[in-house]
Design a protein around this motif. Structure first.
Motif, PDB file in Angstrom:
ATOM      1  N   ILE A  87      47.130  28.041  83.262  1.00 61.35           N
ATOM      2  CA  ILE A  87      46.714  26.695  83.668  1.00 61.35           C
ATOM      3  C   ILE A  87      46.788  26.559  85.178  1.00 61.35           C
ATOM      4  O   ILE A  87      47.812  26.868  85.800  1.00 61.35           O
ATOM      5  CB  ILE A  87      47.580  25.619  82.992  1.00 61.35           C
ATOM      6  CG1 ILE A  87      47.438  25.738  81.460  1.00 61.35           C
ATOM      7  CG2 ILE A  87      47.181  24.221  83.454  1.00 61.35           C
ATOM      8  CD1 ILE A  87      48.349  24.828  80.681  1.00 61.35           C
ATOM      9  N   HIS A  89      46.200  23.553  87.863  1.00 61.08           N
ATOM     10  CA  HIS A  89      45.967  22.104  87.953  1.00 61.08           C
ATOM     11  C   HIS A  89      45.003  21.749  89.082  1.00 61.08           C
ATOM     12  O   HIS A  89      44.205  20.821  88.942  1.00 61.08           O
ATOM     13  CB  HIS A  89      47.296  21.369  88.141  1.00 61.08           C
ATOM     14  CG  HIS A  89      48.234  21.550  86.983  1.00 61.08           C
ATOM     15  ND1 HIS A  89      47.998  21.000  85.745  1.00 61.08           N
ATOM     16  CD2 HIS A  89      49.407  22.224  86.873  1.00 61.08           C
ATOM     17  CE1 HIS A  89      48.983  21.325  84.921  1.00 61.08           C
ATOM     18  NE2 HIS A  89      49.848  22.074  85.573  1.00 61.08           N
ATOM     19  N   ALA A 113      42.154  25.563  82.323  1.00 60.57           N
ATOM     20  CA  ALA A 113      43.162  25.871  81.312  1.00 60.57           C
ATOM     21  C   ALA A 113      42.534  26.837  80.322  1.00 60.57           C
ATOM     22  O   ALA A 113      41.502  26.529  79.711  1.00 60.57           O
ATOM     23  CB  ALA A 113      43.632  24.608  80.597  1.00 60.57           C
ATOM     24  N   CYS A 129      38.554  28.447  77.135  1.00 62.88           N
ATOM     25  CA  CYS A 129      39.010  27.728  78.336  1.00 62.88           C
ATOM     26  C   CYS A 129      38.243  26.435  78.527  1.00 62.88           C
ATOM     27  O   CYS A 129      37.120  26.264  78.046  1.00 62.88           O
ATOM     28  CB  CYS A 129      38.884  28.611  79.579  1.00 62.88           C
ATOM     29  SG  CYS A 129      37.192  29.040  80.041  1.00 62.88           S
ATOM     30  N   VAL A 143      48.224  21.323  75.660  1.00 65.34           N
ATOM     31  CA  VAL A 143      48.335  22.791  75.649  1.00 65.34           C
ATOM     32  C   VAL A 143      48.355  23.305  74.220  1.00 65.34           C
ATOM     33  O   VAL A 143      47.661  24.258  73.863  1.00 65.34           O
ATOM     34  CB  VAL A 143      49.589  23.247  76.412  1.00 65.34           C
ATOM     35  CG1 VAL A 143      49.807  24.752  76.216  1.00 65.34           C
ATOM     36  CG2 VAL A 143      49.479  22.927  77.899  1.00 65.34           C
TER      37      VAL A 143
END
Length: 248
Positions: A87, A89, A113, A129, A143
């Motif tokens: 991941i 951000h 992600a 993803c 998640v």
């Protein structure tokens, strides 16, 4: 930019990718997973990627105009190095990606992600993803939801793999042999490299089944397959083909 590293076992990983026997033609069974991911996480892009030798290409693609990117610049090339969700951000402040062309130009990735797609003993062939052009946070629940969707995609990939594997010995079956051997022979011919085909016939195998039973015969085949896998390179094609004629 830090190019996606190449794992030490990449030859074997690529062999499993070939055994999947899939291409980039869209299929509903994969598209329904990426469509759901895009809706669930309210992102601009959702992909099911396959990481190949030099590229990553998209078996399912929702929201992105391209159908592949270079492996070195791919986020998924990094994601398959680990077992956990990968991941990012905000890619614009991550030193690994801030000058990546996929960040500085289209599709202007900020949030990424990805969950590695693992089959055949944990081999990671690609990712599921989700991507956005805005920085985002991802909650623990999100998640887990992405992991659950990835497992759905994995089950479809495993169905493909099983169709080219011999169930008993877990090496390629006849179909898998034809797919893999054809690709290897084409590569050798293109690069003018020699190739060799070795055929092994287990003498008096029928007598093992008749004398000791099929379960003992099955175990003999499994042990012979293990011996072959231990004796040859990961990049070699090993298969149980039965009786067949070969032509090149």
């Amino acid at each position: 930019m830090q190019p996606a590293p190449i794992p030490a076992d990449d030859d074997y990983r690529l062999k499993i990718v070939r055994q999947l026997n899939i291409d980039s033609v869209p299929e509903e069974r994969f598209d329904r997973v990426t469509r759901l991911a895009k809706r669930m996480f309210d992102v601009e892009i959702a992909l099911l990627t396959i990481v190949d030798r030099d590229t990553q290409w998209f078996k399912s693609n929702v929201g992105l105009a391209a159908n592949q990117t270079g492996r070195g610049e791919s986020f998924c090339g990094h994601a398959i190095l680990g077992d956990e969700p990968f991941i990012i951000h905000d890619a614009s402040i991550d030193e690994r990606f801030r000058d990546n062309p996929l960040v500085t130009g289209e599709p202007n990735i900020r949030f990424y992600a990805g969950v590695p797609l693992k089959i055949e003993g944990g081999v990671k062939v690609g990712t599921l993803c989700v991507i956005d052009s805005k920085p985002r946070l991802f909650t623990d629940q999100q998640v887990q939801d992405l992991i659950d969707l990835a497992k759905l995609a994995e089950s479809e990939l495993v169905a493909n793999l099983n169709s080219t594997l011999d169930e008993l010995t877990q090496i390629s079956n006849r179909r898998g042999y034809r797919v893999l051997a054809d690709k290897v022979i084409q590569k050798c011919r293109f690069s003018t490299e020699p190739f060799t085909v070795a055929l092994f016939d287990l003498n008096n195998f029928k007598a093992i089944n008749d004398t000791f039973g099929h379960s003992v015969g099955d175990e003999a085949l499994r042990q012979f397959a293990k011996l072959l896998k231990a004796s040859f390179r990961d990049s070699d094609v090993i298969a149980r083909v039965g009786e067949m004629s070969l032509s090149f």
